[in-house]
Design a protein around this motif. Structure first.
Motif, PDB file in Angstrom:
ATOM      1  N   TYR A 135       0.954  -1.259   0.184  1.00  0.00           N
ATOM      2  CA  TYR A 135      -0.040   0.026  -0.178  1.00  0.00           C
ATOM      3  C   TYR A 135       0.784   1.301   0.024  1.00  0.00           C
ATOM      4  CZ  TYR A 135      -3.595  -3.289   1.383  1.00  0.00           C
ATOM      5  OH  TYR A 135      -4.428  -4.353   1.477  1.00  0.00           O
ATOM      6  N   ALA A 138       2.504   1.843  -3.445  1.00  0.00           N
ATOM      7  CA  ALA A 138       1.692   2.387  -4.339  1.00  0.00           C
ATOM      8  C   ALA A 138       1.171   3.760  -3.920  1.00  0.00           C
ATOM      9  CB  ALA A 138       0.171   1.567  -4.054  1.00  0.00           C
ATOM     10  N   ARG A 139       1.029   4.341  -2.705  1.00  0.00           N
ATOM     11  CA  ARG A 139       0.733   5.654  -2.456  1.00  0.00           C
ATOM     12  C   ARG A 139       1.972   6.521  -2.729  1.00  0.00           C
ATOM     13  NH1 ARG A 139       1.732   9.341   1.699  1.00  0.00           N
ATOM     14  NH2 ARG A 139       3.461   8.319   2.705  1.00  0.00           N
ATOM     15  N   SER A 142       1.792   6.889  -6.632  1.00  0.00           N
ATOM     16  CA  SER A 142       0.692   7.696  -7.136  1.00  0.00           C
ATOM     17  C   SER A 142       0.528   9.069  -6.591  1.00  0.00           C
ATOM     18  CB  SER A 142      -0.479   6.958  -6.605  1.00  0.00           C
ATOM     19  OG  SER A 142      -0.621   6.906  -5.412  1.00  0.00           O
ATOM     20  N   PRO A 190      -1.977   3.269 -12.793  1.00  0.00           N
ATOM     21  CA  PRO A 190      -3.100   3.492 -12.390  1.00  0.00           C
ATOM     22  C   PRO A 190      -3.534   2.340 -11.251  1.00  0.00           C
ATOM     23  CG  PRO A 190      -3.157   3.415 -14.818  1.00  0.00           C
ATOM     24  CD  PRO A 190      -1.748   3.199 -14.224  1.00  0.00           C
ATOM     25  N   ALA A 191      -2.928   1.261 -11.625  1.00  0.00           N
ATOM     26  CA  ALA A 191      -3.373   0.175 -10.520  1.00  0.00           C
ATOM     27  C   ALA A 191      -2.826   0.667  -9.203  1.00  0.00           C
ATOM     28  CB  ALA A 191      -2.256  -1.314 -10.887  1.00  0.00           C
ATOM     29  N   ARG A 193      -2.629   3.683  -8.031  1.00  0.00           N
ATOM     30  CA  ARG A 193      -3.546   4.655  -7.443  1.00  0.00           C
ATOM     31  C   ARG A 193      -4.960   4.026  -6.934  1.00  0.00           C
ATOM     32  NH1 ARG A 193      -1.758   8.089 -12.041  1.00  0.00           N
ATOM     33  NH2 ARG A 193      -3.056   6.957 -13.374  1.00  0.00           N
ATOM     34  N   VAL A 194      -5.248   2.989  -7.469  1.00  0.00           N
ATOM     35  CA  VAL A 194      -6.394   2.121  -6.892  1.00  0.00           C
ATOM     36  C   VAL A 194      -6.043   1.566  -5.515  1.00  0.00           C
ATOM     37  CG1 VAL A 194      -7.919   0.146  -7.106  1.00  0.00           C
ATOM     38  CG2 VAL A 194      -7.381   1.567  -9.144  1.00  0.00           C
ATOM     39  N   LEU A 195      -4.785   1.026  -5.542  1.00  0.00           N
ATOM     40  CA  LEU A 195      -4.346   0.091  -4.288  1.00  0.00           C
ATOM     41  C   LEU A 195      -3.931   1.225  -3.329  1.00  0.00           C
ATOM     42  CD1 LEU A 195      -3.352  -2.319  -3.055  1.00  0.00           C
ATOM     43  CD2 LEU A 195      -1.094  -2.131  -4.285  1.00  0.00           C
ATOM     44  N   ARG A 197      -5.560   3.814  -2.533  1.00  0.00           N
ATOM     45  CA  ARG A 197      -6.676   4.005  -1.784  1.00  0.00           C
ATOM     46  C   ARG A 197      -7.603   3.115  -0.978  1.00  0.00           C
ATOM     47  NH1 ARG A 197      -7.830   6.829  -6.979  1.00  0.00           N
ATOM     48  NH2 ARG A 197      -8.942   4.894  -7.679  1.00  0.00           N
ATOM     49  N   LEU A 198      -6.676   1.824  -1.112  1.00  0.00           N
ATOM     50  CA  LEU A 198      -7.204   0.856  -0.225  1.00  0.00           C
ATOM     51  C   LEU A 198      -6.693   0.469   0.906  1.00  0.00           C
ATOM     52  CD1 LEU A 198      -7.947  -1.827  -3.161  1.00  0.00           C
ATOM     53  CD2 LEU A 198      -9.595  -0.493  -2.031  1.00  0.00           C
TER      54      LEU A 198
END
Length: 291
Positions: A135, A138-139, A142, A190-191, A193-195, A197-198
């Motif tokens: 996470y 990813a943060r 992004s 893009p993946a 950015r989704v991750l 947010r999780l």
């Protein structure tokens, strides 16, 4: 350099009755600092064309606040609270603050005049809480700052590649047993950015990454550290303060990722056991001090 810069400025304004090639040849024949003088002449021409752009290019880049060393415990804690809030949430940051404040109060009450324990807790408890998991990777990728930094460093067309070893899909080297990194393209952004947010799933039963051995170990290290600090703070005294600081700083020895981290963790736990034995046994502590 100033002379060549002004010459370039004047030439660009049409005030020098010579060709640019002739001036370049003169710089070459002079044989002194040829390339820097060529560059100075070119920058002078640029300044005549767009002075604001040259001034902007010449201005020193402001160093991000995150690159500055903290000057006090309060600043250290405040910066890490802000980070942990972004990393997870305010409750996670409050968990960090509570233990630091507990260490600060115990040090002041039970070892007056001594310092270093609260600072060690502030730095190394944070290190355990802010592991660079899926996470967090990813943060960071992004974050708009990542894109801005790319644009500042590169121009034109460029290609992004990410070299990662996701525990859930990465293959293991048949000889070493270590996870092997794979190359991923820019489609991963893009993946990310989704991750990112999780991140609220982190540490919950819905955290698919949390079932890996490495993530389980990281959560256990946090719980172990909190339990260790409860014992250390309860028994803190001027006599064992130095050992308490060393125990609080144990996470400094746990470095790297994957198999590298596993190796450092083993030696860190051995060191922790030795320090804790000395902390618990005054006779052993005195013998160690004498040696």
């Amino acid at each position: 350099a100033t002379n060549l810069f002004m010459l370039g400025y004047a030439w660009q304004k049409g005030l020098v009755p010579l060709s640019a090639d002739a001036i370049d040849k003169a710089i070459e024949l002079n044989g002194v600092a040829v390339e820097p003088n060529r560059a100075a002449f070119l920058w002078g021409r640029r300044a005549a064309h767009d002075l604001a752009a040259v001034e902007k290019a010449a201005a020193p880049r402001a160093e991000p606040q995150s690159h500055h060393l903290s000057r006090s415990l309060e600043e250290t804690v405040a910066r890490r609270v802000a980070f942990l809030t972004d990393y997870q949430n305010a409750a996670y940051a409050a968990r960090y603050t509570a233990l630091v404040e507990q260490a600060k109060a115990a040090e002041a009450a039970q070892a007056p005049g001594f310092s270093g324990l609260a600072e060690a807790v502030a730095r190394y408890y944070f290190k355990l809480l802010a592991v660079k998991d899926e996470y967090e990777v990813a943060r960071l990728y992004s974050d708009p700052q990542f894109t801005r930094s790319l644009r500042e460093q590169f121009a034109g067309s460029y290609k992004l590649s990410f070299h990662l070893a996701p525990p859930l899909i990465a293959a293991r080297d048949p000889e070493t047993g270590h996870l092997k990194k794979r190359q991923f393209g820019a489609w991963l952004l893009p993946a990310f950015r989704v991750l990112a947010r999780l991140k609220g799933l982190r540490g919950t039963p819905f955290d698919v990454f949390g079932y890996s051995a490495e993530r389980k170990t990281e959560r256990r290290l946090i719980a172990d550290y909190e339990a260790l600090l409860q014992e250390v703070l309860a028994e803190l005294s001027p006599e064992n303060h130095a050992l308490a600081v060393e125990l609080a700083a144990i996470p400094e020895k746990i470095r790297g990722f994957g198999h590298v981290k596993e190796r450092h963790l083993e030696s860190a736990k051995t060191c922790e056991a030795d320090l804790l034995a000395a902390f618990r046994d005054p006779a052993l502590r005195q013998r160690s001090a004498a040696e």
